[in-house]
Scaffold this motif. Structure first.
Motif, short mmCIF file in Angstrom:
data_model
loop_
_atom_site.label_atom_id
_atom_site.label_comp_id
_atom_site.label_asym_id
_atom_site.label_seq_id
_atom_site.Cartn_x
_atom_site.Cartn_y
_atom_site.Cartn_z
N ARG A 212 20.28 -0.74 7.80
CA ARG A 212 19.71 -0.90 9.12
C ARG A 212 20.43 0.03 10.09
O ARG A 212 21.58 0.39 9.90
CB ARG A 212 19.86 -2.33 9.63
N ALA A 213 19.72 0.37 11.19
CA ALA A 213 20.35 1.06 12.33
C ALA A 213 21.14 2.28 11.89
O ALA A 213 20.58 3.20 11.28
CB ALA A 213 21.20 0.05 13.11
N GLY A 214 22.46 2.29 12.16
CA GLY A 214 23.27 3.44 11.81
C GLY A 214 23.27 3.75 10.32
O GLY A 214 23.44 4.90 9.91
N ARG B 115 16.25 -4.98 19.33
CA ARG B 115 16.52 -6.42 19.39
C ARG B 115 17.95 -6.68 19.84
O ARG B 115 18.30 -7.83 20.13
CB ARG B 115 16.28 -7.05 18.02
N MET B 116 18.75 -5.64 19.89
CA MET B 116 20.13 -5.75 20.35
C MET B 116 20.30 -5.18 21.75
O MET B 116 21.42 -5.03 22.24
CB MET B 116 21.06 -5.02 19.38
N GLY B 117 19.20 -4.80 22.39
CA GLY B 117 19.26 -4.32 23.75
C GLY B 117 19.47 -2.83 23.89
O GLY B 117 19.71 -2.34 25.00
N ILE B 118 19.40 -2.08 22.77
CA ILE B 118 19.53 -0.62 22.82
C ILE B 118 18.37 -0.02 22.04
O ILE B 118 17.32 -0.64 21.89
CB ILE B 118 20.90 -0.16 22.25
N PHE B 119 18.49 1.19 21.57
CA PHE B 119 17.51 1.77 20.65
C PHE B 119 18.26 2.72 19.72
O PHE B 119 19.45 2.99 19.94
CB PHE B 119 16.37 2.48 21.41
N VAL C 9 21.14 2.71 28.22
CA VAL C 9 21.26 1.35 27.69
C VAL C 9 22.60 1.08 27.03
O VAL C 9 22.88 -0.06 26.62
CB VAL C 9 20.12 1.06 26.67
N TYR C 10 23.46 2.09 26.92
CA TYR C 10 24.78 1.91 26.30
C TYR C 10 25.79 2.76 27.04
O TYR C 10 25.53 3.95 27.26
CB TYR C 10 24.74 2.31 24.82
N PRO C 11 26.94 2.20 27.45
CA PRO C 11 27.40 0.82 27.25
C PRO C 11 26.45 -0.22 27.82
O PRO C 11 25.80 0.00 28.84
CB PRO C 11 28.75 0.80 27.99
#
Length: 287
Positions: free
Chosen positions: A119-121, A147-151, A247-249
């Protein structure tokens, strides 16, 4: 300097002539954390100067997890991630983008051999390879970052769109669901879904067949294929990095949710086997 087989803490390297196999081995679920990032940077730096190395295969020691995702603790400790920046890399990119671009631009042909969840990274690392082959019925891919607030900000939006197209990339990123190997194959996310008992033999034969080509043939063929892409061979990672900075941080509500997700079992084997359900059980607060 040839790519060495020793001196790593989070992965293993095995060399067979002109083919090297890099095996991710970071229990419990191959989270891409600081130790693994450092080892992977070392692999790419060394491999780039290894004139005798022709093919690099990336796999996992864990049949249930190729790589769960990047370390969730970076959501509330961004400084640990930024400290991993490559001094020789593009300063406009974040450290994971820098790492994945090192893989994508290696002179060797790179092949990701996939089993378990990624997943993801973990998916972004696999997408940085030239080719991806997965065990049918034993491999699942997802980009759950929204779903974790980022993309997907480690190259994911750029690599994914080039593989599957815009509409399917949006479905994968915004839907954030697990894809099995057969569906990933149909979408073009992976090259091929292979019967589990045949995967090792298939990838090994392909790697050694490529390694046996006359010097320069594989690299020249890849350059020609890259040139055929309508928008050119270089992803627009700088634009992705600029968008990811929005969106990050992460804001406090996102950070607190991810802290609760870790407390509920994220980054443990049991929690990662059903991460999507776990995230559903940890809603945002104050948003």
């Amino acid at each position: 300097m040839p790519l060495a087989e020793t001196g790593f803490t989070a992965l293993r390297v095995a060399r067979h002539g002109a083919v090297a196999t890099v095996t991710l081995d970071r229990p419990p679920v191959n989270v891409i954390d600081a130790a693994l990032v450092r080892d992977l940077f070392r692999v790419t730096r060394t491999a780039a100067d290894d004139r005798d190395l022709r093919v690099l295969v990336l796999e996992s020691a864990d049949p249930e997890f190729f790589s769960a995702h990047a370390d969730l603790r970076w959501m509330f400790d961004p400084e640990e991630l930024t400290a991993l920046a490559d001094d020789e890399g593009d300063p406009d990119l974040n450290p994971l983008q820098q790492l994945h671009e090192r893989f994508r631009t290696l002179p060797q042909i790179t092949v990701a051999k996939l089993r378990g969840r990624l997943r993801a990274g973990g998916v972004e690392l696999a997408m940085a390879a030239d080719m991806r082959f997965a065990a049918r019925g034993e491999t699942w891919l997802a980009q759950p970052e929204t779903r974790m607030g980022i993309f997907p900000g480690g190259g994911g939006t750029q690599y994914l769109t080039r593989l599957v197209g815009r509409a399917r990339a949006l479905e994968i990123v915004l839907g954030a669901e697990l894809f099995d190997a057969d569906l990933a194959e149909r979408y073009g996310w992976i090259n091929r879904a292979v019967d589990p008992g045949d995967l090792d033999r298939f990838v090994d034969a392909l790697a050694h067949r490529i390694a046996a080509l006359p010097p320069g043939v594989a690299e020249a063929a890849r350059d020609a294929v890259d040139a055929a892409e309508a928008s050119g061979p270089v992803p627009d990672l700088v634009e992705e990095a600029r968008a990811h900075a929005k969106v990050y941080p992460a804001p406090r509500a996102v950070v607190e949710r991810m802290q609760r997700a870790l407390a509920a079992g994220a980054q443990t084997r049991e929690g990662e086997l059903a991460l999507e359900e776990l995230l559903d059980q940890v809603p945002y607060r104050g948003m």
